[in-house]
Design a protein around this motif. Structure first.
Motif, short mmCIF file in Angstrom:
data_model
loop_
_atom_site.label_atom_id
_atom_site.label_comp_id
_atom_site.label_asym_id
_atom_site.label_seq_id
_atom_site.Cartn_x
_atom_site.Cartn_y
_atom_site.Cartn_z
N ASP A 393 0.83 -1.21 0.00
CA ASP A 393 0.00 0.00 0.00
C ASP A 393 0.86 1.25 0.00
O ASP A 393 0.54 2.24 0.67
CB ASP A 393 -0.94 -0.01 1.21
CG ASP A 393 -1.99 1.10 1.14
OD1 ASP A 393 -2.36 1.49 0.01
OD2 ASP A 393 -2.44 1.56 2.21
N ASP A 394 1.95 1.23 -0.75
CA ASP A 394 2.84 2.39 -0.80
C ASP A 394 2.10 3.61 -1.35
O ASP A 394 2.39 4.74 -0.96
CB ASP A 394 4.06 2.08 -1.66
CG ASP A 394 5.17 3.10 -1.49
OD1 ASP A 394 5.35 3.59 -0.35
OD2 ASP A 394 5.86 3.42 -2.48
N TRP A 395 1.15 3.38 -2.24
CA TRP A 395 0.38 4.51 -2.78
C TRP A 395 -0.42 5.19 -1.67
O TRP A 395 -0.73 6.38 -1.75
CB TRP A 395 -0.55 4.02 -3.88
CG TRP A 395 -1.13 5.15 -4.68
CD1 TRP A 395 -2.32 5.78 -4.47
CD2 TRP A 395 -0.52 5.81 -5.79
NE1 TRP A 395 -2.50 6.78 -5.39
CE2 TRP A 395 -1.41 6.83 -6.22
CE3 TRP A 395 0.67 5.65 -6.48
CZ2 TRP A 395 -1.15 7.67 -7.29
CZ3 TRP A 395 0.95 6.48 -7.55
CH2 TRP A 395 0.05 7.48 -7.95
N GLY A 396 -0.75 4.45 -0.62
CA GLY A 396 -1.48 5.04 0.50
C GLY A 396 -0.67 6.08 1.25
O GLY A 396 -1.24 6.85 2.05
N GLU A 402 0.59 15.77 -3.25
CA GLU A 402 1.51 15.04 -4.14
C GLU A 402 0.78 14.21 -5.19
O GLU A 402 1.39 13.76 -6.16
CB GLU A 402 2.40 14.10 -3.31
CG GLU A 402 3.36 14.78 -2.37
CD GLU A 402 4.08 13.77 -1.48
OE1 GLU A 402 3.47 12.72 -1.17
OE2 GLU A 402 5.23 14.02 -1.14
N TYR A 403 -0.52 13.98 -4.98
CA TYR A 403 -1.26 12.97 -5.74
C TYR A 403 -1.14 13.15 -7.26
O TYR A 403 -0.70 12.24 -7.97
CB TYR A 403 -2.73 12.97 -5.32
CG TYR A 403 -3.58 12.02 -6.10
CD1 TYR A 403 -3.49 10.64 -5.91
CD2 TYR A 403 -4.48 12.49 -7.07
CE1 TYR A 403 -4.28 9.76 -6.64
CE2 TYR A 403 -5.27 11.61 -7.79
CZ TYR A 403 -5.17 10.25 -7.58
OH TYR A 403 -5.94 9.39 -8.31
N PHE A 404 -1.52 14.31 -7.78
CA PHE A 404 -1.54 14.50 -9.23
C PHE A 404 -0.13 14.51 -9.81
O PHE A 404 0.11 14.02 -10.92
CB PHE A 404 -2.30 15.77 -9.59
CG PHE A 404 -3.78 15.67 -9.33
CD1 PHE A 404 -4.59 14.93 -10.17
CD2 PHE A 404 -4.35 16.29 -8.23
CE1 PHE A 404 -5.96 14.81 -9.93
CE2 PHE A 404 -5.71 16.18 -7.97
CZ PHE A 404 -6.52 15.44 -8.82
N LYS A 405 0.78 15.06 -9.06
CA LYS A 405 2.17 15.08 -9.52
C LYS A 405 2.72 13.66 -9.64
O LYS A 405 3.42 13.32 -10.61
CB LYS A 405 3.03 15.89 -8.54
CG LYS A 405 4.48 16.09 -8.98
CD LYS A 405 5.28 16.85 -7.94
CE LYS A 405 4.75 18.26 -7.73
NZ LYS A 405 5.61 19.03 -6.79
N LEU A 406 2.38 12.79 -8.68
CA LEU A 406 2.88 11.42 -8.72
C LEU A 406 2.20 10.61 -9.82
O LEU A 406 2.84 9.79 -10.48
CB LEU A 406 2.67 10.74 -7.36
CG LEU A 406 3.38 9.38 -7.21
CD1 LEU A 406 4.88 9.51 -7.43
CD2 LEU A 406 3.10 8.79 -5.83
N LYS A 407 0.91 10.84 -10.04
CA LYS A 407 0.23 10.18 -11.16
C LYS A 407 0.94 10.49 -12.47
O LYS A 407 1.19 9.60 -13.28
CB LYS A 407 -1.23 10.65 -11.24
CG LYS A 407 -2.19 9.88 -10.36
CD LYS A 407 -3.61 10.41 -10.51
CE LYS A 407 -4.19 10.17 -11.87
NZ LYS A 407 -5.62 10.57 -11.94
N ASP A 408 1.25 11.77 -12.67
CA ASP A 408 1.93 12.17 -13.90
C ASP A 408 3.31 11.55 -14.00
O ASP A 408 3.75 11.14 -15.08
CB ASP A 408 2.04 13.70 -13.96
CG ASP A 408 0.70 14.38 -14.19
OD1 ASP A 408 -0.26 13.68 -14.55
OD2 ASP A 408 0.61 15.60 -13.98
#
Length: 516
Positions: A393-396, A402-408
């Motif tokens: 669950d590292d995404w947790g 940080e969410y959108f930056k990490l998705k990109d």
């Protein structure tokens, strides 16, 4: 909230995913009334599609295994035929098994369907592998036959019959993939290439049951892989139509909030989020036991055994997908294969551990649908979708900021790795892009942590122990059965359909016993 009680149903199915749709049809074919509940406005769960601009993307299906041709059907085509949905769907055959590339440059292998072509190609890549590969497929055939027998008797197998007819299946039952391949004296390079499918089950080959992997591989290689022309949503809509033909009811935009019980702990109905109460004594849940035992049942009826049985299990891979609509054709871009596996390393244990962290995970299972179905997108364009999983669950740990930056960042890395390993330049041709993170999957289907593979099928919780525990699992809470990725057959399209078939038929058996 105003309370409204509906007419009673023999069975209520919660969740219109692959397993729930299949189970509903089986209950109706058994002659019992059934209501299928779905919180979204469409059937299928992950088996769906969506549009962006002039492209229609497949949400999750890379290919459907164990399907076979019309004249030589596999188990899943046979199942669809018996459900009455096969002829409602236009099918296309996938051209090759897989194209595996490893970043360490040890492998760039394109493998075909068919046992003999597969063995011949392996012999080209790994001279001296023919004998062990032949023995591997002979053993896999026995595994498939044993599992087909088990399915035909609803899991109520005769031990003596099993020993007599499937002795090697029994012997291999407690061993991992790599242990069996070592016993067959398979060359290391052949093992690496053969194990390319491991990510479809989400467990490294030191811990994955050979029976599980062998069963999957033989179904792919001997019966090819297929998919619907109109994406997996075509299957979901066909099943919706079939349910209505059989007189079943489907309620969309209807979220099941609670499974109701009486003072004796027996199921009495299902409560929706709007206060509607549906009387029933049987529930089939196409959702996780964590959700059912943790939120949907009253705490007073949840036993310690249920809690232990659920919490002892490990969540499997959390999904991340990238969808691209490109304004050039696959031929123009040099994309030759339909299905790519791109790994850092062919060592599945090392690769699994790298997939625990967002920063170290560079794996992708990538599809260019046009190489199976050229007309899936407008002329002069192509569609690609890339998938990876996070084995923790590292995404947790990702913060809102940080969410959108990490998705990109992850999406950019997928494109970079694909371009580097295939030498196909796709970045400048992107017309449409969509990204689904574990958060997306958690929100869309309500799966804890964005899990797309249910519970991990390793060690004591692998495929065969699950199959052997079906009777005992059914006694955890009489009247309640599970289907889908969290059920006895684990994740994957074919497995989910089979779980729905099993649980649906078993529930019909329960009802018949009650009525005797």
């Amino acid at each position: 909230m105003e309370k409204h009680i509906t007419k009673p149903y023999d069975v209520v199915v919660i969740g219109a995913g692959n397993g729930g749709l299949t189970a509903t049809i089986r209950v109706l074919q058994g002659g019992y009334s059934c209501l299928l509940l779905e919180k979204h406005n469409l059937p299928g769960g992950f088996a769906t599609s969506f549009k962006r601009g002039r492209f229609e993307f497949e949400a999750s299906l890379h290919e459907l295994n164990d399907f076979g041709s019309y004249d030589q059907p596999g188990d899943i085509r046979t199942l669809f035929r018996s459900l009455g949905v096969e002829d409602k769907i236009d099918w296309i055959r996938i051209p090759e098994a897989y194209h595996m590339i490893t970043t360490d440059k040890k492998y760039d292998c394109e493998m075909p369907f068919g046992i003999e072509p597969f063995i011949n190609k392996m012999e080209e890549y790994v001279p001296g592998s023919r004998k062990s590969m032949t023995e591997f497929f002979e053993l896999c055939n026995e595994v498939r036959d044993a599992q087909s027998y088990s399915n035909s008797v609803n899991g109520n197998t005769d031990p003596e019959y099993m020993k007599k007819n499937f002795p090697n299946f029994i012997k291999a039952g407690s061993y991992s993939v790599n242990e069996v391949l070592d016993a067959l004296k398979m060359p290391a390079a052949a093992k690496d290439i053969l194990n390319a499918y491991w990510c479809y089950l989400g467990v490294d080959c030191d811990r994955m049951s050979f029976l599980h992997y062998g069963s999957m591989v033989i179904r792919y290689i001997t019966r090819d892989a297929w998919m619907p022309k109109m994406r997996s949503h075509e299957i979901s809509l066909a099943m919706d139509t079939r349910i209505r033909e059989l007189g079943g009811d489907i309620w969309y935009n209807s979220k099941a909030e609670k499974i109701l019980t009486d003072d004796k702990g027996q199921i009495t109905g299902v409560l929706l989020s709007d206060g509607t109460e549906i009387p029933t004594k049987h529930v089939i849940a196409n959702c996780s036991p964590h959700l059912v035992f943790g939120k949907m049942l009253d705490e007073k009826v949840v036993t310690e055994k249920m809690i232990r049985a659920t919490n002892a299990r490990t969540f499997a891979g959390r999904g991340f997908s990238l969808f691209l609509g490109l304004n050039k054709s696959a031929e123009e871009l040099g994309i030759k294969s339909h299905n790519y596996f791109i790994y850092d390393t062919a060592d599945t244990v090392q690769q699994y551990n790298l997939m625990r962290k967002v920063d170290t995970n560079h794996v992708q299972a990538t599809v260019c649908l046009n190489n199976a179905y050229p007309e899936c997108s407008p002329k002069g364009t192509c569609i690609m979708y890339f998938t990876t999983m996070f084995m923790s669950d590292d995404w947790g740990n990702v913060t809102d900021t940080e969410y959108f930056k990490l998705k990109d960042k992850v999406a950019d890395d997928m494109i970079r790795v694909f371009e580097r390993e295939t030498v196909c330049k796709i970045r400048d041709s992107i017309e449409q892009i969509a990204v689904a993170s574990p958060t997306t999957y958690a929100r869309y289907c309500g799966h804890p942590q964005g899990v797309i593979y249910g519970y991990e099928t390793a060690d004591w919780d692998s495929l065969m122990p699950r199959m052997m525990m079906m009777r005992e699992d059914a006694t955890l809470f009489p009247g309640l059965r599970f289907v889908g990725g969290y059920a006895m057959r684990s994740s994957g399209y074919s497995s989910s359909y089979v779980s729905g078939d099993l649980s649906g038929r078993q529930t019909v058996g329960d009802l018949k016993k009650e009525n005797q």
